[in-house]
Design a protein around this motif. Structure first.
Motif, short mmCIF file in Angstrom:
data_model
loop_
_atom_site.label_atom_id
_atom_site.label_comp_id
_atom_site.label_asym_id
_atom_site.label_seq_id
_atom_site.Cartn_x
_atom_site.Cartn_y
_atom_site.Cartn_z
N ARG A 13 0.87 -1.08 -0.19
CA ARG A 13 0.12 0.23 0.16
C ARG A 13 0.85 1.11 -0.14
NH1 ARG A 13 -3.69 -1.45 3.24
NH2 ARG A 13 -2.25 -1.23 5.39
N ARG A 14 1.89 1.32 0.85
CA ARG A 14 2.68 2.42 0.89
C ARG A 14 3.32 2.59 -0.35
NH1 ARG A 14 6.04 1.61 6.46
NH2 ARG A 14 6.64 3.72 6.13
N ARG A 16 2.59 1.56 -3.33
CA ARG A 16 1.65 1.96 -4.39
C ARG A 16 1.40 3.59 -4.14
NH1 ARG A 16 -0.86 -2.75 -3.43
NH2 ARG A 16 -2.25 -1.99 -1.85
N ARG A 17 1.31 4.00 -3.04
CA ARG A 17 1.13 5.46 -2.62
C ARG A 17 2.43 6.35 -3.30
NH1 ARG A 17 1.39 6.41 3.19
NH2 ARG A 17 -0.35 4.66 2.79
N GLN A 21 3.06 9.32 -6.22
CA GLN A 21 3.76 10.57 -6.04
C GLN A 21 4.65 10.69 -6.93
OE1 GLN A 21 4.65 9.46 -1.74
NE2 GLN A 21 4.26 11.64 -1.39
#
Length: 93
Positions: A13-14, A16-17, A21
């Motif tokens: 999840r991190r 993909r974030r 960005q």
């Protein structure tokens, strides 16, 4: 087995974030956004990646190194050396 197995979804999840960005930064460059604004976003992505790296180090120490040390002193020492080298690379980046 990877030391982050139990937190794999959180890492995914991190990451993909962070990927989003980075795409945002590319879009900013494509749209000729003011340099300082682009640099601010690059700094944010760098810090986000560093946080992922620190988490992976913690997971590695807590799982892989501990398991190796339980197996034998020699294996534990090898894993500590491996982790030290990885930490040195992370700090230099």
């Amino acid at each position: 087995m990877a030391g982050y197995r139990g937190t794999k979804d959180e890492y995914a999840r991190r990451l993909r974030r962070i990927e989003g960005q980075v795409r945002g930064i590319a879009r900013m460059v494509d749209e000729d956004t003011y340099c300082i604004d682009v640099l601010t976003q690059i700094s944010a992505v760098t810090k986000a990646l560093q946080a992922v790296g620190i988490g992976l180090v913690e997971d590695h120490l807590g799982h892989c190194v501990v398991e190796a040390a339980r197996s034998s002193t020699e294996e534990g020492q090898e894993k500590v050396a491996e982790a030290s080298a990885a930490i040195a690379r992370l700090v230099k980046s």
